[in-house]
Design a protein around this motif. Sequence first.
Motif, PDB file in Angstrom:
ATOM      1  N   ARG A 129      93.604   6.956  27.231  1.00  0.00           N
ATOM      2  CA  ARG A 129      92.583   7.834  26.656  1.00  0.00           C
ATOM      3  C   ARG A 129      91.555   8.298  27.692  1.00  0.00           C
ATOM      4  N   LEU A 138      90.354  11.591  23.291  1.00  0.00           N
ATOM      5  CA  LEU A 138      90.371  11.498  24.745  1.00  0.00           C
ATOM      6  C   LEU A 138      88.957  11.479  25.310  1.00  0.00           C
ATOM      7  N   SER A 160      98.693   9.517  25.296  1.00  0.00           N
ATOM      8  CA  SER A 160      97.583   9.283  24.369  1.00  0.00           C
ATOM      9  C   SER A 160      97.996   9.548  22.925  1.00  0.00           C
TER      10      SER A 160
END
Length: 472
Positions: free
Chosen positions: A176, A209, A204
């Motif tokens: 992330r 993020l 991810s």
Amino acid sequence: MQTVDGSTANLAGVSPSASSDLDIIGTLCRILTRSQVIISADLTTPHSCRSYLISYSVIEDEDDFSINTIIRERQEQLNAALQEISDLERVMDGIKNLHRQLIEKKDGITQSMNLHRRLVSGIWRLPTEVLSHIFVHCFPETSHISPPSKTLAPMLLTRICRRWREIAVGMPSLWRRLRLYSNEVGNRRWESIAFCYDLWLKRSRGHPLSLEVWCCSDDSNTILRGLIQPYINQISTLSIRFFPPTDKPELMLENLSALQELTICAYDSFLMPNIAQSISQLPFTMRSLKITFPVLKLHDFSAFTPLMARLTNIEVALDQMNTVPNILHLCPNLSSLTILTGVKQKMRASRPIIHTNLRSLRIAHDIWNTEHLSHLFDVLTLPNLRMFEVRYIEPSQIHALFDVLDSLPHPKSSGIDVQSWPHGDLRALIVRSNCPLKGLVFSGGVTPTDEQRAEYVALIPSLEVVVSRVAR
């Protein structure tokens, strides 16, 4: 097969592979034996010395016949040597192939041995859930990671064994956080770097993020923006550093529909109007804004007005203390405010303000200019304040941040003059607010007296007063 001593080896019961290896060894032994004959042959003849002294006109017929015989003999020797060289090269190729097979066999044996060792080792018996929890704590202290970093988690975790790789790749939380550099676009390894960026982001798997982006030229920023475009709706935390010659910073702030936290450092103050305009258009999900550079003026915040009402955290550098009450007025939901200021002018009169949601207030200021803190404390009432921190900034830091040309005298001691510290005004703020203050922190050289500290604790017996020489 004949051995070196001329005896015959019995190959019955020997595997085809072992038999082939023995053939190579036997052939090599025969070549060595034959080659010794060729190598030890004496090439000296009665004509060896004459050939450099006589002319062709004095060579007689019988000499001519003898020389031709020698030439034919040498040709036969040459052919034999060439044949031995060819045979030896063939054997050498076989030896190289045998060496490669043995290396592969050794690696296979080592891998098998390690595998079976792991089967009896406690760490390899840990459940996937436990390993996943351990992996999360393997991250380096740095907030973002720059791939390809094979020596740091999570990339390192994928190189230990197949099981660890499968677990690490299957954990979106490990992928992330990422730092990207737009100046790498012109790098000859850009294709490899871009592939690594994209692979990282894919892992991810749609989760939020946290990206840190270093932006340089507009062309490279455009290419980098295109790379992260497929994941734009996943970005919840974004930190951007704008370096000259960037002219269009707004490019990196467009269509961030899921953004919650934004940190900006623009090393060119002329970019601020465009940045401010872009910030005002950020989504309703935005909760935290941090601008480390440049220093903001009061009118800069007017462009943020649509955003300010939703923010719960702000960290900024200010050119005047009068901006603080305005920030609190524009941000009714603010719970944390951190400001850095080196202003020398006296704070202008401001209307008192009661802010019911602010829980944390941190102020970094110039040690020789504390009068403006007195006026700020006078106009604030913070009934929900739980943490207050004040720290001293070196004059050199003030100059670097505010681009001040005139120098301030360096303090003779590491502590502040206790007479200039607005103890009474801070005490009045605490009393007036009747707040559940839990922590009062003085750091970086701000040193109230023991009597002053005792007065704070007398107001709130459970209050923890911390005095540290080092800025927290």
